[in-house]
Design a protein around this motif. Structure first.
Motif, PDB file in Angstrom:
ATOM      1  N   MET A 249       0.838  -1.199   0.000  1.00 14.72           N
ATOM      2  CA  MET A 249       0.000   0.000   0.000  1.00 14.72           C
ATOM      3  C   MET A 249       0.872   1.248   0.000  1.00 14.72           C
ATOM      4  O   MET A 249       2.056   1.195   0.329  1.00 14.72           O
ATOM      5  N   GLN A 250       0.224   2.372  -0.315  1.00 11.67           N
ATOM      6  CA  GLN A 250       0.854   3.669  -0.171  1.00 11.67           C
ATOM      7  C   GLN A 250       0.411   4.279   1.156  1.00 11.67           C
ATOM      8  O   GLN A 250      -0.720   4.044   1.608  1.00 11.67           O
ATOM      9  N   PHE A 251       1.293   5.046   1.778  1.00 14.24           N
ATOM     10  CA  PHE A 251       0.922   5.699   3.033  1.00 14.24           C
ATOM     11  C   PHE A 251       1.133   7.206   2.926  1.00 14.24           C
ATOM     12  O   PHE A 251       1.947   7.694   2.140  1.00 14.24           O
ATOM     13  N   SER A 252       0.372   7.937   3.743  1.00  8.06           N
ATOM     14  CA  SER A 252       0.434   9.391   3.736  1.00  8.06           C
ATOM     15  C   SER A 252       1.528   9.918   4.659  1.00  8.06           C
ATOM     16  O   SER A 252       2.161  10.939   4.377  1.00  8.06           O
ATOM     17  N   HIS A 253       1.751   9.206   5.767  1.00 11.51           N
ATOM     18  CA  HIS A 253       2.716   9.664   6.761  1.00 11.51           C
ATOM     19  C   HIS A 253       3.049   8.488   7.674  1.00 11.51           C
ATOM     20  O   HIS A 253       2.266   7.533   7.810  1.00 11.51           O
ATOM     21  N   SER A 254       4.214   8.531   8.319  1.00  7.80           N
ATOM     22  CA  SER A 254       4.586   7.480   9.265  1.00  7.80           C
ATOM     23  C   SER A 254       5.447   8.062  10.371  1.00  7.80           C
ATOM     24  O   SER A 254       6.205   9.021  10.155  1.00  7.80           O
ATOM     25  N   ILE A 255       5.331   7.465  11.563  1.00  9.47           N
ATOM     26  CA  ILE A 255       6.170   7.856  12.699  1.00  9.47           C
ATOM     27  C   ILE A 255       6.472   6.604  13.518  1.00  9.47           C
ATOM     28  O   ILE A 255       5.831   5.560  13.353  1.00  9.47           O
ATOM     29  N   TYR A 256       7.437   6.715  14.406  1.00 11.08           N
ATOM     30  CA  TYR A 256       7.725   5.644  15.355  1.00 11.08           C
ATOM     31  C   TYR A 256       7.146   6.016  16.720  1.00 11.08           C
ATOM     32  O   TYR A 256       7.209   7.175  17.149  1.00 11.08           O
ATOM     33  N   ILE A 257       6.581   5.006  17.391  1.00 10.27           N
ATOM     34  CA  ILE A 257       6.140   5.205  18.776  1.00 10.27           C
ATOM     35  C   ILE A 257       6.847   4.171  19.646  1.00 10.27           C
ATOM     36  O   ILE A 257       7.216   3.095  19.175  1.00 10.27           O
ATOM     37  N   ASN A 258       7.013   4.494  20.902  1.00 12.80           N
ATOM     38  CA  ASN A 258       7.613   3.565  21.861  1.00 12.80           C
ATOM     39  C   ASN A 258       6.484   2.973  22.693  1.00 12.80           C
ATOM     40  O   ASN A 258       5.934   3.628  23.574  1.00 12.80           O
ATOM     41  N   TYR A 259       6.134   1.713  22.422  1.00 13.17           N
ATOM     42  CA  TYR A 259       4.996   1.075  23.092  1.00 13.17           C
ATOM     43  C   TYR A 259       5.475   0.311  24.328  1.00 13.17           C
ATOM     44  O   TYR A 259       6.359  -0.537  24.241  1.00 13.17           O
ATOM     45  N   ASN A 260       4.860   0.615  25.492  1.00 13.67           N
ATOM     46  CA  ASN A 260       5.225  -0.052  26.746  1.00 13.67           C
ATOM     47  C   ASN A 260       4.017  -0.657  27.464  1.00 13.67           C
ATOM     48  O   ASN A 260       4.108  -1.013  28.632  1.00 13.67           O
TER      49      ASN A 260
END
Length: 300
Positions: A249-260
């Motif tokens: 797929m194509q994406f509009s935006h992406s970021i990283y999150i730190n999941y705890n």
């Protein structure tokens, strides 16, 4: 005759009535304490039945473990196991009854002790059988059969692992608990101001929480956003691509999150490269190859 004098017959009736009342009181007291003892006995028996059920389940698990080894058992071992399974089934039925006498409990305990001895002996024979099979693998004929069996087991194990991986991945996936979108513009001072009109909106801010999941990987996760305008068009660059739900797929935006797994609130700001138009914008979030959820905002 003096009325204060009670005749002998009446006196005897009074004595008899006193005796009857005393007998009734004694009987009621006996029945009360007997019922109390019976209730106490019932609780004790119920507890013993629970212990017996647990012992039966443990024995059954031990037999299941031995079967999981997939050894070629001889006829004697097969019949022994069959008899043990039948005895386990009988015990389960007996333990489902409403009440059991002490004699029945003692008999059940004796049968369970016999089953424990059988399972120990059975497992010893299984271990010896494993050793014998290992020795036989050194011969040419046994080696051919062993290779075939190992190949089949490896194939089955690969399928099982594949299925297990799919289940684990699904169970550990991050999913949205709640999400909301607000539109805003940034003033010259740098302060963000929430807006509701498409003509004044500059960016969308997605705020979301993730459903607590102990199985999820506590680490960095790349979150992908796909933004659709009111006409249903995806707003994304051609080169921005990722894989999810089995397709590219194509994406509009992406970021990283730190999941705890700590119920944190995450915020993703997205700037529209095009002017906003009136209508409903839809944002779908993805991570780790699967859909997390979606949110919408209606701009006037």
């Amino acid at each position: 005759m003096d009325p204060k004098i009670v005749n002998k017959g009446d006196r005897n009736k009074i004595y008899l009535l006193i005796i009857v009342i005393a007998a009734l009181i004694g009987t009621n007291a006996y029945l009360f304490f007997k019922d109390k003892q019976q209730n106490k006995r019932f609780v004790t028996v119920s507890t013993e039945k629970d212990k017996l059920r647990l012992e039966v389940e443990k024995i059954e698990v031990e037999l299941d473990k031995a079967n999981a080894l997939n050894l070629n058992l001889n006829e004697k071992l097969i019949q022994s196991e069959k008899l043990a399974r039948e005895k386990i089934a009988e015990l389960k039925i007996a333990l489902q009854k409403g009440q059991m006498t002490q004699e029945q409990l003692d008999k059940a305990y004796a049968q369970i002790n016999e089953l424990k001895s059988f399972v120990k002996n059975y497992n010893d024979q299984i271990i010896q059988l494993q050793k014998d099979n290992l020795f036989l693998k050194n011969s040419r004929d046994s080696l051919a059969n062993a290779v075939k069996n190992i190949s089949n087991k490896a194939s089955n194990l690969e399928d099982e692992n594949s299925n297990l991986n799919v289940k684990v991945k699904a169970a550990s996936a991050l999913k949205l608990q709640n999400a909301e979108i607000i539109a805003f513009r940034t003033k010259s001072s740098g302060r963000k101001v929430e807006v509701t009109k498409s003509s004044t909106a500059e960016k969308l801010s997605v705020r979301f929480n993730i459903i607590p999941n102990e199985l999820a990987n506590k680490a960095h996760h790349n979150i992908y956003l796909r933004v659709f305008d009111p006409a249903g068009n995806l707003i994304a660059d051609e080169e921005n691509r990722f894989e999810a739900d089995g397709q590219e797929m194509q994406f509009s935006h992406s970021i990283y999150i730190n999941y705890n797994n700590d119920e944190s609130t995450y915020v993703i700001d997205w700037k529209n490269p095009n002017p906003f138009i009136k209508g409903i914008y839809t944002v779908i979030l993805y991570t780790d190859g699967s859909t997390m959820g979606k949110a919408q905002i209606d701009l006037r």
